[in-house]
Design an enzyme around this catalytic site. Structure first.
Site, PDB file in Angstrom:
ATOM      1  CG  LEU A  45      17.557  -9.832  35.394  1.00  0.00           C
ATOM      2  CD1 LEU A  45      18.715 -10.495  34.657  1.00  0.00           C
ATOM      3  CD2 LEU A  45      16.797 -10.875  36.191  1.00  0.00           C
ATOM      4  CG  ASP A  46      19.532  -5.156  31.200  1.00  0.00           C
ATOM      5  OD1 ASP A  46      20.080  -4.325  31.936  1.00  0.00           O
ATOM      6  OD2 ASP A  46      20.111  -5.769  30.292  1.00  0.00           O
ATOM      7  NE  ARG A  47      10.545  -0.681  32.571  1.00  0.00           N
ATOM      8  CZ  ARG A  47      10.086   0.543  32.632  1.00  0.00           C
ATOM      9  NH1 ARG A  47      10.914   1.568  32.617  1.00  0.00           N
ATOM     10  NH2 ARG A  47       8.791   0.754  32.702  1.00  0.00           N
TER      11      ARG A  47
END
Length: 182
Positions: A45-47
């Site tokens: 899950l992207d930053r």
């Protein structure tokens, strides 16, 4: 018996336990929130995205969750710029052309802002002259930054992205920065 941990990942936290970056300042990682040995994130899950991250100590389960070949549905709540049109929703339902090819059709609908939504730090920028709205989008692929690229492709850039569901697991009952065993 394999362990499955459901974590509500806050904004600006990496989906890994260590920061191997060379950017100088240390990024926040899962180790700040989860002290369970032997579990690893099943997928990423992207930053700059929030929400459900599934962790497990079972390599086969991790692969079934994260590998695109299993087409496990993942549902996202996206706050997008502008009032999304019926045409844009229909384009998402049919699949949109991205630089890396057509996406598979998505299930998508307008929704109200999620009830009980936690504040994001920093907050999403607010512009009086540009409305925004929320959509629920379910995909079965998992390309890099796919939801953001899909909404941008139909003219509605994503302002905030929260993964609500992965397969049978959801965020229900998990506060931001908290986790529970599934």
């Amino acid at each position: 018996m394999s362990r499955v941990i459901l974590f509500n990942k806050p904004y600006d936290v990496l989906s890994q336990f260590t920061d191997k970056g060379t950017q100088g300042s240390k990024a926040r990682t899962l180790s700040e929130f989860i002290d369970v040995p032997g579990v690893y994130a099943a997928g990423r899950l992207d930053r700059d995205s929030e929400g459900l991250l599934v962790l497990t100590d079972d390599g086969k389960l991790q692969n079934r969750i994260s590998s695109p070949k299993f087409k496990l549905p993942k549902t996202y709540w996206a706050q997008v710029e502008g009032e999304i049109s019926d045409d844009a929703l229909e384009a998402l339902r049919k699949g949109v052309e991205l630089k890396d090819g057509m996406t598979a059709p998505a299930m998508v609908k307008r929704m109200d802002e999620p009830a009980g939504l936690w504040p994001r730090t920093p907050p999403v920028r607010f512009r009086k002259s540009v409305p925004d709205c929320w959509i629920s989008l379910t995909i079965t692929e998992g390309r890099n930054r796919q939801v953001r690229r899909m909404t941008a492709a139909v003219g509605h850039p994503t302002l905030r992205l929260i993964r609500y569901r992965v397969g049978k697991w959801s965020l229900d009952g998990i506060e931001t920065g908290e986790w529970k065993e599934a």
